[in-house]
Design an enzyme around this catalytic site. Structure first.
Site, mmCIF file in Angstrom:
data_model
loop_
_atom_site.group_PDB
_atom_site.id
_atom_site.type_symbol
_atom_site.label_atom_id
_atom_site.label_comp_id
_atom_site.label_asym_id
_atom_site.label_seq_id
_atom_site.Cartn_x
_atom_site.Cartn_y
_atom_site.Cartn_z
ATOM 1 N N SER A 194 2.601 2.974 1.166
ATOM 2 C CA SER A 194 3.464 2.582 2.272
ATOM 3 C C SER A 194 2.691 2.546 3.588
ATOM 4 O O SER A 194 1.730 1.811 3.704
ATOM 5 C CB SER A 194 4.677 3.497 2.353
ATOM 6 O OG SER A 194 5.641 2.929 3.212
ATOM 7 N N ASP A 434 9.999 -3.503 -5.384
ATOM 8 C CA ASP A 434 10.108 -2.952 -4.036
ATOM 9 C C ASP A 434 10.433 -4.085 -3.069
ATOM 10 O O ASP A 434 9.695 -5.069 -2.993
ATOM 11 C CB ASP A 434 8.783 -2.291 -3.642
ATOM 12 C CG ASP A 434 8.771 -1.804 -2.206
ATOM 13 O OD1 ASP A 434 9.856 -1.513 -1.667
ATOM 14 O OD2 ASP A 434 7.669 -1.702 -1.635
ATOM 15 N N HIS A 487 9.038 1.174 -4.703
ATOM 16 C CA HIS A 487 8.112 1.436 -3.604
ATOM 17 C C HIS A 487 7.137 2.566 -3.928
ATOM 18 O O HIS A 487 5.963 2.498 -3.587
ATOM 19 C CB HIS A 487 8.934 1.779 -2.358
ATOM 20 C CG HIS A 487 8.151 1.820 -1.098
ATOM 21 N ND1 HIS A 487 7.478 0.725 -0.604
ATOM 22 C CD2 HIS A 487 7.943 2.826 -0.204
ATOM 23 C CE1 HIS A 487 6.885 1.058 0.537
ATOM 24 N NE2 HIS A 487 7.156 2.317 0.797
#
Length: 510
Positions: A194, A434, A487
């Site tokens: 991320s 994601d 994610h």
């Protein structure tokens, strides 16, 4: 109040311990490698887990700035295989401002965490058969100060940004390797997900610069990994609309209207026509779990939990996200990326609490971190892992609300090109469901580097089944998707994640 943390690096006890080790060559023993580590760092047991630890664990603080008392917390899990030779990996979660215990508790740490039954009861820990410590030693680092269990005695340090975070993390590594010199010969990698799509390349750049400048100790840096990572305003910002269309979440008509009105530029809308078209996109996908469109979305405890059968997912998707994880995937997906169509931009980054207030009255949807919160705020756990108590530094939060963070590193494209151009290996992977940092943007920017393809697009397999797709480029760059993952890839697909992780570290093809 007196603090119970470890002695600082400059303490006589640590200096003597290091001298004794270096002078007399202290070797491995007892199945581990860290014979020079200060005794105060040894984790003998962890509350909630019955039995012997699967490998040696160490934890504590490294002071990266003495005058301010800026301290970064780490947790080291030695490899369960051959810690003297296996790779050493630094793991960073994103945010910015989110704790790397996210990865430790929910993704690829040595334990699977089971709820103790209530919000404050101690969770039950079970061995994780797909821990990344099966094939490597892993350092989980809370960075920058103010995140997780890391802190500063001077709160002005909580005004920070990309470049200061990278510099502090590099200082941490240099001091950490002084404490653990046995690992200097191990291949060293930096990994994260991320917003660590910024942390990882910027820290890698600092490490390489230090190597060029002859900074000691010499770190045996080999490369880096980024999962579902932010990278570049344009690529990230333009990824959502084609992703939503490809996943059948918006119709052809909505997609074509957005294309025509926005001319393919979705991240920086300048006309009402484009904004209206994107509003239709947002309306279509707004109730989905953006961190994994296959997972239900829990808005709060007062709202009945939904199931994939009554979400907006096409029926053909409803079993794609099945997982081998022995415990249920957590019900929260907040804390590691951005709201829809909000790519990384230069300047101040809003806090997660500001995002929450700006998005929905009830706060950010799909969130519940009770297991990690209960464990890391338990007094016995804090003592066992040598962390400052709650009474001293406050409660652990998955994502802090104390940082004032500036994105000042710009696009990561130049960082990736510079690092791979110097021969450092890079593995860029994406969970293909994601919607927060969609694979469409990641695939596009890796392709934009202009490297020749040396391993053409193909499926990669585990146990005879397609687990995703991959493409290999010149200069050691690999892009891969993980089928059915969100994610935080290891959270959804732990077995597949250990497979790609171990293969890539070994230098094998996926």
């Amino acid at each position: 109040m007196a603090r119970r943390g470890r002695r600082s690096l400059a303490s006589p006890a640590v200096a003597i311990a290091l001298f004794v080790f270096l002078a007399y060559g202290g070797g491995g023993g007892g199945g581990g490698v860290c014979e020079a580590a200060p005794a105060s760092a040894v984790v003998k047991s962890v509350p909630g887990f019955d039995g012997a630890l699967p490998s040696k664990h160490y934890a504590g603080y490294v002071t990266v700035e003495e005058q301010h008392g800026r301290n970064l917390f780490y947790y080291l899990v030695e490899s369960e295989r051959d810690p003297a030779k296996d790779p050493l990996v630094l793991w960073l979660n994103g945010g910015p401002g989110c704790s790397s215990f996210d990865g430790f508790v929910y993704e690829h740490g040595p334990f699977n965490f089971e709820s103790g039954g209530s919000a404050k009861s101690l969770p039950k820990l079970h061995l994780n058969p797909y821990s990344w410590s099966k094939v490597s030693s892993v350092i989980y680092l809370d960075s920058p100060a103010g995140v997780g269990l890391s802190y500063s005695k001077n709160t002005s340090d909580y005004n920070t940004g990309d470049l200061k975070t990278a510099a502090d993390s590099h200082t941490f590594l240099l001091k950490w390797f002084q404490l653990y010199p046995e690992f200097l010969s191990n291949p060293f990698y930096i990994a994260g997900e991320s917003y660590a799509g910024v942390y990882v390349p910027t820290l890698s750049h600092e490490v390489v610069k230090g190597l060029h400048d002859g900074v000691k100790p010499t770190i045996n840096f080999k490369g880096y990994m980024v999962g579902n990572g932010v990278c570049d305003t344009v690529f990230d910002g333009n990824a959502l609309v084609p992703f939503a269309h490809g996943m059948a979440l918006i119709s052809d008509d909505i997609y074509q209207e957005a294309q025509t009105a926005c001319h393919g530029n979705y991240w920086n809308t300048t006309t009402d026509k484009c904004e209206n078209a994107l509003y239709k996109v947002d309306t279509s996908i707004n109730d989905l779990n953006i961190y994994d469109i296959l997972e239900p979305c829990y808005h709060s405890k007062t709202i009945k939990k939904v199931t994939p059968a009554n979400t907006k997912l096409p029926k053909s998707f409803q079993h794609l996200g099945t997982t081998t994880k022995p415990l249920a995937v957590r019900t929260r997906m907040h804390g590691r990326a951005w709201p829809l169509r909000a790519p990384v931009r230069a300047g101040r980054v809003p806090s997660w609490q500001e995002f929450a207030r700006g998005s929905r009255p009830s706060g950010v949807p799909c969130m519940s971190d009770e297991v990690a919160t209960a464990w890391l705020n338990n007094d016995d756990v804090r003592a066992a892992i040598h962390a400052q108590p709650v009474s001293s530094i406050g409660s652990w939060l998955i994502c802090t609300n104390v940082l004032d963070f500036i994105h000042d590193a710009g696009s990561m494209i130049s960082y990736h090109k510079n690092l791979t151009g110097q021969g450092y290996r890079a593995f860029i992977y994406s969970g293909d469901h994601d919607m927060c940092v969609p694979y469409t943007g990641t695939e596009a920017w890796t392709r934009s580097l202009g490297y020749g393809v040396i391993d053409s697009w193909r499926p990669w397999h585990l146990n005879g089944q397609v687990s995703g797709y991959t493409q290999g480029y010149e200069h050691g760059l690999t892009f891969a998707t993980i089928k059915g993952a969100g994610h935080t890839v290891p959270e959804y697909k732990p077995q597949e994640s250990l497979a790609f992780y171990s293969r890539w570290l070994a230098g094998s093809k996926l």
